[in-house]
Design a protein around this motif. Structure first.
Motif, PDB file in Angstrom:
ATOM      1  N   ARG A 109       0.823  -1.205   0.000  1.00 15.84           N
ATOM      2  CA  ARG A 109       0.000   0.000   0.000  1.00 15.84           C
ATOM      3  C   ARG A 109       0.856   1.254   0.000  1.00 15.84           C
ATOM      4  O   ARG A 109       0.452   2.295  -0.538  1.00 15.84           O
ATOM      5  CB  ARG A 109      -0.932   0.003   1.214  1.00 15.84           C
ATOM      6  N   VAL A 110       2.039   1.165   0.566  1.00 11.35           N
ATOM      7  CA  VAL A 110       2.929   2.323   0.580  1.00 11.35           C
ATOM      8  C   VAL A 110       3.361   2.670  -0.840  1.00 11.35           C
ATOM      9  O   VAL A 110       3.399   3.842  -1.238  1.00 11.35           O
ATOM     10  CB  VAL A 110       4.163   2.059   1.456  1.00 11.35           C
ATOM     11  N   ALA A 111       3.675   1.647  -1.635  1.00 17.12           N
ATOM     12  CA  ALA A 111       4.249   1.868  -2.954  1.00 17.12           C
ATOM     13  C   ALA A 111       3.322   2.652  -3.871  1.00 17.12           C
ATOM     14  O   ALA A 111       3.757   3.576  -4.562  1.00 17.12           O
ATOM     15  CB  ALA A 111       4.617   0.527  -3.585  1.00 17.12           C
ATOM     16  N   VAL A 112       2.051   2.301  -3.881  1.00 18.52           N
ATOM     17  CA  VAL A 112       1.123   2.916  -4.829  1.00 18.52           C
ATOM     18  C   VAL A 112       0.240   3.971  -4.180  1.00 18.52           C
ATOM     19  O   VAL A 112       0.091   5.088  -4.680  1.00 18.52           O
ATOM     20  CB  VAL A 112       0.252   1.839  -5.509  1.00 18.52           C
ATOM     21  N   ASP A 113      -0.345   3.640  -3.031  1.00 20.41           N
ATOM     22  CA  ASP A 113      -1.300   4.555  -2.396  1.00 20.41           C
ATOM     23  C   ASP A 113      -0.637   5.605  -1.519  1.00 20.41           C
ATOM     24  O   ASP A 113      -1.300   6.551  -1.082  1.00 20.41           O
ATOM     25  CB  ASP A 113      -2.312   3.764  -1.560  1.00 20.41           C
ATOM     26  N   ARG A 114       0.663   5.444  -1.217  1.00 23.44           N
ATOM     27  CA  ARG A 114       1.383   6.379  -0.338  1.00 23.44           C
ATOM     28  C   ARG A 114       0.688   6.481   1.025  1.00 23.44           C
ATOM     29  O   ARG A 114       0.490   7.567   1.555  1.00 23.44           O
ATOM     30  CB  ARG A 114       1.486   7.778  -0.951  1.00 23.44           C
ATOM     31  N   VAL A 115       0.310   5.341   1.579  1.00 19.59           N
ATOM     32  CA  VAL A 115      -0.322   5.299   2.895  1.00 19.59           C
ATOM     33  C   VAL A 115       0.510   4.385   3.788  1.00 19.59           C
ATOM     34  O   VAL A 115       0.809   3.243   3.418  1.00 19.59           O
ATOM     35  CB  VAL A 115      -1.773   4.785   2.818  1.00 19.59           C
ATOM     36  N   VAL A 116       0.894   4.894   4.967  1.00 17.48           N
ATOM     37  CA  VAL A 116       1.665   4.129   5.943  1.00 17.48           C
ATOM     38  C   VAL A 116       0.828   4.038   7.211  1.00 17.48           C
ATOM     39  O   VAL A 116       0.543   5.054   7.849  1.00 17.48           O
ATOM     40  CB  VAL A 116       3.018   4.794   6.251  1.00 17.48           C
ATOM     41  N   GLY A 117       0.443   2.821   7.569  1.00 17.04           N
ATOM     42  CA  GLY A 117      -0.491   2.688   8.681  1.00 17.04           C
ATOM     43  C   GLY A 117      -1.790   3.390   8.330  1.00 17.04           C
ATOM     44  O   GLY A 117      -2.392   3.114   7.301  1.00 17.04           O
ATOM     45  N   ASP A 118      -2.220   4.318   9.154  1.00 18.85           N
ATOM     46  CA  ASP A 118      -3.393   5.146   8.866  1.00 18.85           C
ATOM     47  C   ASP A 118      -3.009   6.539   8.384  1.00 18.85           C
ATOM     48  O   ASP A 118      -3.866   7.421   8.298  1.00 18.85           O
ATOM     49  CB  ASP A 118      -4.276   5.268  10.123  1.00 18.85           C
ATOM     50  N   LEU A 119      -1.730   6.745   8.064  1.00 22.18           N
ATOM     51  CA  LEU A 119      -1.244   8.070   7.682  1.00 22.18           C
ATOM     52  C   LEU A 119      -1.044   8.161   6.172  1.00 22.18           C
ATOM     53  O   LEU A 119      -0.179   7.483   5.615  1.00 22.18           O
ATOM     54  CB  LEU A 119       0.085   8.362   8.387  1.00 22.18           C
ATOM     55  N   PRO A 120      -1.821   8.996   5.472  1.00 22.52           N
ATOM     56  CA  PRO A 120      -1.548   9.216   4.051  1.00 22.52           C
ATOM     57  C   PRO A 120      -0.373  10.159   3.874  1.00 22.52           C
ATOM     58  O   PRO A 120      -0.310  11.216   4.517  1.00 22.52           O
ATOM     59  CB  PRO A 120      -2.857   9.840   3.532  1.00 22.52           C
ATOM     60  N   LEU A 121       0.570   9.776   3.034  1.00 20.16           N
ATOM     61  CA  LEU A 121       1.692  10.659   2.718  1.00 20.16           C
ATOM     62  C   LEU A 121       1.250  11.681   1.676  1.00 20.16           C
ATOM     63  O   LEU A 121       0.276  11.463   0.950  1.00 20.16           O
ATOM     64  CB  LEU A 121       2.871   9.841   2.187  1.00 20.16           C
ATOM     65  N   PRO A 122       1.936  12.811   1.575  1.00 19.85           N
ATOM     66  CA  PRO A 122       1.577  13.790   0.545  1.00 19.85           C
ATOM     67  C   PRO A 122       1.630  13.178  -0.850  1.00 19.85           C
ATOM     68  O   PRO A 122       2.456  12.295  -1.141  1.00 19.85           O
ATOM     69  CB  PRO A 122       2.651  14.880   0.710  1.00 19.85           C
ATOM     70  N   VAL A 123       0.737  13.646  -1.713  1.00 24.17           N
ATOM     71  CA  VAL A 123       0.671  13.121  -3.079  1.00 24.17           C
ATOM     72  C   VAL A 123       2.003  13.283  -3.796  1.00 24.17           C
ATOM     73  O   VAL A 123       2.377  12.461  -4.638  1.00 24.17           O
ATOM     74  CB  VAL A 123      -0.458  13.829  -3.861  1.00 24.17           C
ATOM     75  N   ALA A 124       2.742  14.337  -3.472  1.00 20.62           N
ATOM     76  CA  ALA A 124       4.011  14.610  -4.150  1.00 20.62           C
ATOM     77  C   ALA A 124       5.152  13.707  -3.686  1.00 20.62           C
ATOM     78  O   ALA A 124       6.256  13.805  -4.218  1.00 20.62           O
ATOM     79  CB  ALA A 124       4.403  16.069  -3.933  1.00 20.62           C
ATOM     80  N   THR A 125       4.915  12.833  -2.714  1.00 17.12           N
ATOM     81  CA  THR A 125       5.975  11.943  -2.226  1.00 17.12           C
ATOM     82  C   THR A 125       6.375  10.953  -3.313  1.00 17.12           C
ATOM     83  O   THR A 125       5.540  10.222  -3.850  1.00 17.12           O
ATOM     84  CB  THR A 125       5.516  11.175  -0.983  1.00 17.12           C
ATOM     85  N   ARG A 126       7.651  10.931  -3.641  1.00 21.98           N
ATOM     86  CA  ARG A 126       8.168   9.984  -4.643  1.00 21.98           C
ATOM     87  C   ARG A 126       8.659   8.722  -3.944  1.00 21.98           C
ATOM     88  O   ARG A 126       9.180   8.779  -2.827  1.00 21.98           O
ATOM     89  CB  ARG A 126       9.316  10.611  -5.414  1.00 21.98           C
ATOM     90  N   VAL A 127       8.491   7.586  -4.630  1.00 21.43           N
ATOM     91  CA  VAL A 127       8.909   6.298  -4.091  1.00 21.43           C
ATOM     92  C   VAL A 127       9.996   5.727  -4.993  1.00 21.43           C
ATOM     93  O   VAL A 127       9.780   5.499  -6.190  1.00 21.43           O
ATOM     94  CB  VAL A 127       7.731   5.313  -3.992  1.00 21.43           C
ATOM     95  N   VAL A 128      11.183   5.506  -4.414  1.00 24.05           N
ATOM     96  CA  VAL A 128      12.307   4.919  -5.135  1.00 24.05           C
ATOM     97  C   VAL A 128      12.828   3.754  -4.302  1.00 24.05           C
ATOM     98  O   VAL A 128      12.837   3.823  -3.064  1.00 24.05           O
ATOM     99  CB  VAL A 128      13.431   5.947  -5.371  1.00 24.05           C
TER     100      VAL A 128
END
Length: 372
Positions: A109-128
């Motif tokens: 869920r972190v990779a695509v939705d940018r959600v960690v636990g119940d915390l949504p990360l900012p949309v601009a967060t890049r995943v590498v």
């Protein structure tokens, strides 16, 4: 442009398109260093997470009981809270191929939705991410297919010439194009959709072996990523070799090669030219998939800047398509066309005659042809 420069350009496109990317290469190839330098160059907050030493709760969140409300929340770790506060950041999952399957499952869920636990990360967060091939990784694992399918996969290695110049003069920066064009992305999605309509067997093709399934393969999700990077790369004007790397990294080399060959053979007319001169459209001898692409692009251009004149011109294009023996394609597009009719706009008489069976089936002929 050598292979390292191509990989750098492809990495920059992934960041611009906000597509998760994993760099594959043997140990000691500078994968971590290039991400650190990239974050510094772009003034992005960087959080490096060593996947191999993490627990599933470091990605899925740690259950915390709220006794007052009788509920349970999934508390995010420190690195996620720091990214949420930064608003513009990069999360770098290092040593991803040494993460056990349970940890990989928590990363989904972190990779695509940018959600960690119940915390949504900012949309601009890049995943590498960075990974060593299982054969050279420390206690390595194959990536699970669900996790592998969420990333664009790029090979990463330092040629001798790049190493020489880097030691002597410093490492080159990764070029990140400043492209944010929703219209180009929509065009790319239409191209992908038309292609898959003609090659339905490539919509989903999971490799038979577990090792191959740990890399890029086609699914609807990875085709959408492919559309994003294709649109960004095309808009940024990167070389064709880089586009090939990006498409192969999303859906695998065989599917990417077929798509790029297909796009090169389409030779689609400019939709704006067709709206300016609908009678200039020639349907004779065109394949059904090409006609579908023409109809979709003309309607998209009309809908993007809807006026009575452009709406009428779009109807004339649909009439030409229906007269050319593709009434089914005209019908598919006409459903959207009639719903978007501007107030008091009416098709011309010739268009009404060609589209009459379609409009009657849609129950709109009386509305669009008063008095006939």
């Amino acid at each position: 442009m050598d292979r390292y420069e191509q990989s750098c350009a492809a990495l920059g496109v992934c960041l611009a398109a906000n597509v998760p990317v994993v760099l594959w290469g043997p140990p000691g190839q500078g994968k971590t260093s290039v991400i650190q330098q990239l974050a510094a160059d772009l003034d992005l907050h960087l959080e490096t997470v060593i996947a191999s030493i993490r627990e599933p709760s470091d990605f899925a969140g740690l259950p915390v009981v709220d006794h007052a409300s009788g509920s349970v929340a999934l508390a995010p770790p420190r690195w996620a809270r720091a990214l949420a506060s930064a608003e513009r950041g990069v999360v770098f999952f290092d040593e991803m191929s040494t993460a056990p399957p349970a940890v990989q499952a928590a990363m989904l869920r972190v990779a695509v939705d940018r959600v960690v636990g119940d915390l949504p990360l900012p949309v601009a967060t890049r995943v590498v991410a960075a990974a060593n091939p299982p054969g050279v990784a420390a206690d390595g694992w194959d990536l699970t297919p669900p996790l592998a399918n969420r990333f664009c996969h790029l090979e990463w290695a330092l040629p001798a010439a790049t190493l020489r110049d880097g030691f002597a003069f410093g490492w080159p920066s990764v070029p990140v194009p400043a492209v944010h064009d929703l219209e180009s992305f929509a065009d790319a999605k239409r191209l992908v959709g038309v292609f898959l309509g003609s090659r339905p067997e490539l919509v989903t093709r999971v490799p038979d072996s577990a090792s191959e399934a740990g890399f890029a393969f086609p699914t609807p999700r990875s085709w959408e990523m492919a559309a994003k990077v294709y649109a960004t790369a095309t808009r940024a004007g990167v070389p064709g070799a880089v586009r090939t790397l990006l498409l192969s990294g999303c859906v695998g080399a065989p599917a990417a090669g077929e798509f790029l060959t297909y796009v090169a053979s389409l030779d689609l007319p400019d939709p704006e030219e067709l709206l300016a001169d609908p009678d200039g459209l020639s349907i004779a001898g065109r394949r059904g998939d090409v006609v579908y692409a023409v109809a979709a692009s003309v309607w998209a251009a009309t809908d993007a800047r809807l006026t009575s004149e452009r709406w009428v011109a779009c109807g004339r294009v649909l009439a030409r398509i229906a007269d050319g023996g593709h009434a089914d394609i005209a019908y598919t597009t006409a459903r959207r066309w009639v719903k978007a009719r501007p107030a008091n706009a009416l098709p011309d008489v010739s268009s009404l005659r060609s589209l009459e069976p379609i409009l009657r089936e849609l129950g709109r002929f009386a509305d669009l042809a008063p008095g006939l």
